[in-house]
Design an enzyme around this catalytic site. Structure first.
Site, PDB file in Angstrom:
ATOM      1  N   MET A  50     -12.476   0.254  -0.338  1.00 49.23           N
ATOM      2  CA  MET A  50     -12.294  -1.155   0.031  1.00 49.23           C
ATOM      3  C   MET A  50     -12.697  -1.365   1.484  1.00 49.23           C
ATOM      4  SD  MET A  50      -8.573  -1.892  -1.697  1.00 49.23           S
ATOM      5  CE  MET A  50      -8.055  -1.044  -3.199  1.00 49.23           C
ATOM      6  N   HIS A 108     -10.279   8.732  -9.743  1.00 51.64           N
ATOM      7  CA  HIS A 108     -10.730   7.395  -9.382  1.00 51.64           C
ATOM      8  C   HIS A 108     -10.496   7.165  -7.889  1.00 51.64           C
ATOM      9  CE1 HIS A 108     -11.794   3.266 -10.582  1.00 51.64           C
ATOM     10  NE2 HIS A 108     -10.899   2.860  -9.690  1.00 51.64           N
ATOM     11  N   SER A 120      -5.807   7.201 -10.070  1.00 51.70           N
ATOM     12  CA  SER A 120      -6.312   6.537  -8.877  1.00 51.70           C
ATOM     13  C   SER A 120      -5.620   7.076  -7.637  1.00 51.70           C
ATOM     14  CB  SER A 120      -6.074   5.028  -8.966  1.00 51.70           C
ATOM     15  OG  SER A 120      -6.359   4.409  -7.728  1.00 51.70           O
ATOM     16  N   MET A 175     -11.584  -5.487 -14.689  1.00 51.11           N
ATOM     17  CA  MET A 175     -10.378  -5.459 -13.863  1.00 51.11           C
ATOM     18  C   MET A 175      -9.251  -6.199 -14.569  1.00 51.11           C
ATOM     19  SD  MET A 175     -10.953  -3.692 -11.131  1.00 51.11           S
ATOM     20  CE  MET A 175      -9.443  -4.128 -10.252  1.00 51.11           C
ATOM     21  N   ASP A 230      -8.822  -1.204 -15.280  1.00 53.04           N
ATOM     22  CA  ASP A 230      -8.208  -0.785 -14.018  1.00 53.04           C
ATOM     23  C   ASP A 230      -7.253  -1.881 -13.559  1.00 53.04           C
ATOM     24  OD1 ASP A 230      -7.539   0.108 -11.495  1.00 53.04           O
ATOM     25  OD2 ASP A 230      -9.570  -0.008 -10.681  1.00 53.04           O
ATOM     26  N   ASP A 260     -10.820   4.470  -4.912  1.00 52.87           N
ATOM     27  CA  ASP A 260     -10.972   3.057  -4.567  1.00 52.87           C
ATOM     28  C   ASP A 260     -11.479   2.916  -3.135  1.00 52.87           C
ATOM     29  OD1 ASP A 260     -10.018   1.521  -6.911  1.00 52.87           O
ATOM     30  OD2 ASP A 260      -8.161   2.614  -6.547  1.00 52.87           O
ATOM     31  N   HIS A 274     -15.018   3.500  -7.165  1.00 53.78           N
ATOM     32  CA  HIS A 274     -14.985   2.053  -7.435  1.00 53.78           C
ATOM     33  C   HIS A 274     -15.133   1.332  -6.099  1.00 53.78           C
ATOM     34  CE1 HIS A 274     -12.352  -1.605  -8.834  1.00 53.78           C
ATOM     35  NE2 HIS A 274     -13.617  -1.935  -8.612  1.00 53.78           N
ATOM     36  N   MET A 279     -15.173  -1.669  -3.921  1.00 50.44           N
ATOM     37  CA  MET A 279     -14.759  -3.062  -3.729  1.00 50.44           C
ATOM     38  C   MET A 279     -15.219  -3.480  -2.341  1.00 50.44           C
ATOM     39  SD  MET A 279     -11.038  -2.767  -5.555  1.00 50.44           S
ATOM     40  CE  MET A 279     -10.967  -0.973  -5.417  1.00 50.44           C
TER      41      MET A 279
END
Length: 227
Positions: free
Chosen positions: A34, A30, A7, A134, A172, A32, A63, A65
């Site tokens: 957000m 990965h 990540s 998660m 994760d 993230d 991913h 979010m």
């Protein structure tokens, strides 16, 4: 076969291209995303994903979010992500969204927060390429692994087997050398690791070590027979 996805949330954001190259032996990178609305943190978006895609040969596992993934998730597939994960808690029409992500050439993945049960979504599983459980609350890296998620991973693996699906099961949050074997035994086969990789002296060696740990457990796990 176990897959390790480092990540970049735990990487040095000022050196993302170099940090991506440091783990080029990994299966996926990965990413993230957000938005400071769905989770209380703000990271990066489509332009960074496009730039990362040009900086590494490792496929990107995004991913999201974020709120309103129905609107935004397809853009990440268009930006070059090989896999796009949306949170079911934020999606208005998860089946339609999964189909749209697939239509744009990416793998469609759905994520569940720790308190979200898998059972209500059993009928959606054939629409997905991966399911993300998660193992911490989404929003921040470096959190401690939640052991109470292990039964949920097992139940999810049982549902995948029940329907005979070729569905990856990703975990994760808090995944490290001390927790990855428990996740693999429970049924996970894709592992997101942040600080366990980027906090290591040799990130590439950390990826190899985590994969070896997971594969040793998977080889003996009842759920993996014929997997």
């Amino acid at each position: 076969m176990a897959q390790i996805n480092p990540s970049i949330l735990s990487a040095d954001f000022a050196r993302l291209a170099e940090e991506a190259k440091a783990v080029e032996g990994s299966d996926w990178l990965h990413v993230d995303v957000m938005d400071n609305h769905f989770v209380p943190n703000l990271t990066l978006g489509v332009p960074i994903v496009e730039a990362l895609g040009k900086a590494t040969d490792t496929p990107l596992d995004c991913h999201l979010m974020i709120e309103d993934p129905d609107r935004w998730a397809p853009q990440y597939a268009e930006a070059g992500a090989g896999s796009v994960t949306f949170h079911v808690e934020a999606a208005a029409a998860p089946v339609r969204l999964a189909r749209e992500i697939r239509a744009k050439g990416a793998r469609a993945s759905m994520a569940l927060k720790p308190a979200t049960p898998i059972e209500p979504y059993e009928d959606l599983l054939p629409e997905l390429d991966m399911l993300l459980i998660m193992t911490v609350e989404p929003g921040f890296g470096g959190q401690a692994f939640l052991d109470i998620m292990l039964p949920k991973i097992r139940r999810t693996r049982e549902l995948i087997g029940k329907h005979g699906l070729d569905l990856w099961l990703q975990v994760d949050g808090g995944v490290s050398a001390s927790t990855i074997e428990r996740c693999a035994e429970a049924g996970a086969d894709v592992f997101v690791a942040g600080s366990a990789v980027y906090g290591a002296e040799d990130p590439a060696a950390a990826v190899r070590g985590l994969r070896a740990q997971a594969e040793a457990v998977t080889a003996a796990a009842p759920w993996a027979c014929g997997h």
